[in-house]
Scaffold this motif. Structure first.
Motif, PDB file in Angstrom:
ATOM      1  N   GLN A  70       1.072  -1.088   0.013  1.00  0.00           N
ATOM      2  CA  GLN A  70       0.042  -0.096  -0.007  1.00  0.00           C
ATOM      3  C   GLN A  70       0.955   1.121  -0.151  1.00  0.00           C
ATOM      4  O   GLN A  70       0.551   2.528  -0.662  1.00  0.00           O
ATOM      5  N   ALA A  71       1.982   1.281   0.706  1.00  0.00           N
ATOM      6  CA  ALA A  71       2.885   2.386   0.997  1.00  0.00           C
ATOM      7  C   ALA A  71       3.601   2.604  -0.021  1.00  0.00           C
ATOM      8  O   ALA A  71       4.044   3.746  -0.582  1.00  0.00           O
ATOM      9  N   LEU A  72       4.263   1.514  -0.706  1.00  0.00           N
ATOM     10  CA  LEU A  72       5.591   1.600  -1.571  1.00  0.00           C
ATOM     11  C   LEU A  72       5.240   1.192  -2.856  1.00  0.00           C
ATOM     12  O   LEU A  72       5.978   1.737  -3.754  1.00  0.00           O
ATOM     13  N   LYS A  73       4.076   0.681  -3.268  1.00  0.00           N
ATOM     14  CA  LYS A  73       3.664   0.508  -4.649  1.00  0.00           C
ATOM     15  C   LYS A  73       4.681  -0.124  -5.452  1.00  0.00           C
ATOM     16  O   LYS A  73       5.171   0.448  -6.441  1.00  0.00           O
ATOM     17  N   PRO A  74       5.373  -1.370  -5.100  1.00  0.00           N
ATOM     18  CA  PRO A  74       6.308  -2.003  -5.752  1.00  0.00           C
ATOM     19  C   PRO A  74       6.170  -2.632  -7.276  1.00  0.00           C
ATOM     20  O   PRO A  74       4.914  -2.886  -7.401  1.00  0.00           O
ATOM     21  N   ASP A  75       7.016  -2.735  -7.948  1.00  0.00           N
ATOM     22  CA  ASP A  75       6.987  -3.385  -9.037  1.00  0.00           C
ATOM     23  C   ASP A  75       6.871  -4.832  -8.914  1.00  0.00           C
ATOM     24  O   ASP A  75       6.538  -5.716  -9.730  1.00  0.00           O
ATOM     25  N   LEU A  76       8.003  -5.479  -8.106  1.00  0.00           N
ATOM     26  CA  LEU A  76       7.937  -6.879  -7.766  1.00  0.00           C
ATOM     27  C   LEU A  76       8.450  -6.939  -6.283  1.00  0.00           C
ATOM     28  O   LEU A  76       9.154  -6.140  -5.891  1.00  0.00           O
ATOM     29  N   LEU A  77       7.722  -8.066  -5.954  1.00  0.00           N
ATOM     30  CA  LEU A  77       8.248  -8.366  -4.639  1.00  0.00           C
ATOM     31  C   LEU A  77       8.786  -9.614  -4.328  1.00  0.00           C
ATOM     32  O   LEU A  77       8.502 -10.661  -4.982  1.00  0.00           O
ATOM     33  N   ILE A  78       9.966  -9.648  -3.625  1.00  0.00           N
ATOM     34  CA  ILE A  78      10.677 -10.853  -3.262  1.00  0.00           C
ATOM     35  C   ILE A  78      10.478 -11.277  -1.852  1.00  0.00           C
ATOM     36  O   ILE A  78      10.967 -10.607  -1.245  1.00  0.00           O
ATOM     37  N   ASN A  79      10.138 -12.612  -1.703  1.00  0.00           N
ATOM     38  CA  ASN A  79      10.199 -13.146  -0.230  1.00  0.00           C
ATOM     39  C   ASN A  79      11.242 -14.220  -0.134  1.00  0.00           C
ATOM     40  O   ASN A  79      11.182 -15.027  -0.664  1.00  0.00           O
ATOM     41  N   ALA A  80      12.229 -13.856   0.679  1.00  0.00           N
ATOM     42  CA  ALA A  80      13.444 -14.706   0.818  1.00  0.00           C
ATOM     43  C   ALA A  80      13.453 -15.003   2.119  1.00  0.00           C
ATOM     44  O   ALA A  80      13.345 -14.275   3.026  1.00  0.00           O
ATOM     45  N   GLY A  81      13.844 -16.519   2.505  1.00  0.00           N
ATOM     46  CA  GLY A  81      13.659 -16.898   3.795  1.00  0.00           C
ATOM     47  C   GLY A  81      14.215 -18.345   3.686  1.00  0.00           C
ATOM     48  O   GLY A  81      14.724 -18.931   2.865  1.00  0.00           O
ATOM     49  N   THR A  82      13.985 -18.759   4.909  1.00  0.00           N
ATOM     50  CA  THR A  82      14.582 -20.347   5.204  1.00  0.00           C
ATOM     51  C   THR A  82      13.498 -21.211   5.184  1.00  0.00           C
ATOM     52  O   THR A  82      12.271 -20.899   5.220  1.00  0.00           O
ATOM     53  N   ALA A  83      13.439 -22.560   4.851  1.00  0.00           N
ATOM     54  CA  ALA A  83      12.577 -23.539   4.764  1.00  0.00           C
ATOM     55  C   ALA A  83      12.943 -24.914   5.288  1.00  0.00           C
ATOM     56  O   ALA A  83      14.232 -25.211   5.314  1.00  0.00           O
ATOM     57  N   GLY A  84      12.105 -25.848   5.690  1.00  0.00           N
ATOM     58  CA  GLY A  84      12.407 -27.125   5.840  1.00  0.00           C
ATOM     59  C   GLY A  84      12.233 -27.797   4.469  1.00  0.00           C
ATOM     60  O   GLY A  84      11.302 -27.518   3.659  1.00  0.00           O
ATOM     61  N   GLY A  85      12.969 -29.014   4.607  1.00  0.00           N
ATOM     62  CA  GLY A  85      12.834 -29.501   3.320  1.00  0.00           C
ATOM     63  C   GLY A  85      12.682 -31.092   3.395  1.00  0.00           C
ATOM     64  O   GLY A  85      12.972 -31.847   4.572  1.00  0.00           O
ATOM     65  N   PHE A  86      11.971 -31.920   2.482  1.00  0.00           N
ATOM     66  CA  PHE A  86      12.010 -33.548   2.551  1.00  0.00           C
ATOM     67  C   PHE A  86      13.168 -34.066   2.088  1.00  0.00           C
ATOM     68  O   PHE A  86      13.477 -33.958   0.711  1.00  0.00           O
ATOM     69  N   LYS A  87      14.014 -34.910   2.843  1.00  0.00           N
ATOM     70  CA  LYS A  87      15.086 -35.727   2.428  1.00  0.00           C
ATOM     71  C   LYS A  87      14.413 -36.715   1.329  1.00  0.00           C
ATOM     72  O   LYS A  87      15.215 -36.781   0.330  1.00  0.00           O
ATOM     73  N   VAL A  88      13.149 -37.359   1.592  1.00  0.00           N
ATOM     74  CA  VAL A  88      12.613 -38.070   0.550  1.00  0.00           C
ATOM     75  C   VAL A  88      12.617 -37.721  -0.801  1.00  0.00           C
ATOM     76  O   VAL A  88      12.411 -38.664  -1.910  1.00  0.00           O
ATOM     77  N   LYS A  89      12.565 -36.324  -0.921  1.00  0.00           N
ATOM     78  CA  LYS A  89      12.657 -35.932  -2.167  1.00  0.00           C
ATOM     79  C   LYS A  89      13.758 -35.301  -2.787  1.00  0.00           C
ATOM     80  O   LYS A  89      14.168 -34.481  -3.726  1.00  0.00           O
ATOM     81  N   GLY A  90      15.088 -35.773  -2.144  1.00  0.00           N
ATOM     82  CA  GLY A  90      16.137 -35.362  -2.831  1.00  0.00           C
ATOM     83  C   GLY A  90      16.667 -34.129  -2.280  1.00  0.00           C
ATOM     84  O   GLY A  90      17.817 -33.696  -2.714  1.00  0.00           O
ATOM     85  N   VAL A  91      16.254 -33.361  -1.045  1.00  0.00           N
ATOM     86  CA  VAL A  91      16.428 -32.041  -0.862  1.00  0.00           C
ATOM     87  C   VAL A  91      17.747 -32.465   0.234  1.00  0.00           C
ATOM     88  O   VAL A  91      18.091 -33.434   0.926  1.00  0.00           O
ATOM     89  N   SER A  92      18.723 -31.285  -0.037  1.00  0.00           N
ATOM     90  CA  SER A  92      19.793 -31.363   1.046  1.00  0.00           C
ATOM     91  C   SER A  92      19.897 -30.137   1.536  1.00  0.00           C
ATOM     92  O   SER A  92      19.361 -29.014   1.331  1.00  0.00           O
ATOM     93  N   ILE A  93      20.583 -29.993   2.933  1.00  0.00           N
ATOM     94  CA  ILE A  93      20.732 -28.912   3.722  1.00  0.00           C
ATOM     95  C   ILE A  93      21.506 -27.853   2.614  1.00  0.00           C
ATOM     96  O   ILE A  93      22.438 -28.191   2.461  1.00  0.00           O
ATOM     97  N   PHE A  94      21.261 -26.370   2.986  1.00  0.00           N
ATOM     98  CA  PHE A  94      21.654 -25.382   2.145  1.00  0.00           C
ATOM     99  C   PHE A  94      21.360 -25.198   0.821  1.00  0.00           C
ATOM    100  O   PHE A  94      21.377 -24.501   0.072  1.00  0.00           O
ATOM    101  N   ASP A  95      20.420 -26.415   0.196  1.00  0.00           N
ATOM    102  CA  ASP A  95      19.843 -26.058  -1.223  1.00  0.00           C
ATOM    103  C   ASP A  95      18.997 -24.744  -1.258  1.00  0.00           C
ATOM    104  O   ASP A  95      18.230 -24.460  -0.244  1.00  0.00           O
TER     105      ASP A  95
END
Length: 233
Positions: A70-95
């Protein structure tokens, strides 16, 4: 506007960003300034006023995203953060992943029609050139307000075909869709949700190193976006 956790901002960007708090006593913090051709706003939800801990989860994420758009009227928004992953799907820590699809796994409304609303499935803004240039992995994300995973949550997460889980993404996607702002989501894996270690112990053990990895990727994304229009991403 690039909206990301403050910890995800590479240190070399800090010098050009100014700092102030949002009004009305809320804990949200905004850093802003210019980098090359980009006007960047970095939004951090801040700490809970009563408990003094980081404001995590879908409610703070929704509120600060709405107020910032509302205040900044952005052209693009990026949401960056950490997540948990499923080892069974081939995920590695720090991916690190670019998210293609988002949904909730803890808004269970077992009524035809409202059940789809509860899931809140949405797609992120497509960035095929960014993914190819930076050789990023792509996956689906499921969002809930708990760090642990109940049997009901697990069933819903698997139904969402999610590779990673977080506590904000689908809520941010909901607000961005509501406000018609394109959004991309960058998530770095700090812990497994199906591993041998407890989720919270592994999260705390890997958090700082995960943030460093995330910072490096966010910096590459910012460099790639500079000088381009949305259709070129």
């Amino acid at each position: 506007m690039l909206q990301l956790h403050c910890s995800a901002l590479p240190s070399r960007f800090i010098s050009f960003l100014k700092y102030f708090r949002y009004p009305l006593g809320v804990p949200w913090i905004r850093y802003h300034g210019y980098y090359k051709d980009l006007h960047i706003n970095v939004i951090y939800p801040g700490k809970d006023r009563d408990l003094g801990i980081n404001s995590v989860g879908t409610v703070p994420a929704s509120l600060v995203t709405y107020a910032s758009i509302q205040a900044l009227k952005p052209d693009l928004l990026i949401n960056a953060g950490t997540a948990g992953g499923f080892k069974v799907k081939g995920v590695s820590i720090f991916d690190v992943f670019i998210v293609s699809d988002l949904a909730f796994h803890d808004r269970r409304i077992p009524i035809p029609g409202p059940d789809k609303y509860g899931l809140g499935r949405r797609k992120s803004f497509s960035t095929p050139n960014l993914v190819k240039e930076l050789n990023l992995k792509v996956c689906k994300l499921s969002t809930g307000d708990s760090l642990d995973m109940s049997p009901q949550d697990e069933t819903c997460i698997l139904a969402n075909d999610a590779t990673i889980v977080d506590m904000e993404g689908a809520a941010v996607a909901y607000v961005c869709n509501l406000m018609r702002v394109p959004a991309i989501f960058i998530k770095a894996v700090s812990n497994f949700v199906d591993g041998e270690k407890s989720i919270h112990e592994e999260f705390e053990q890997n958090l700082q190193a995960t943030v460093v990895t995330l910072q490096n990727v966010v910096a590459q994304v910012v460099e790639f976006i500079n000088g381009k229009c949305l259709s070129e991403l």
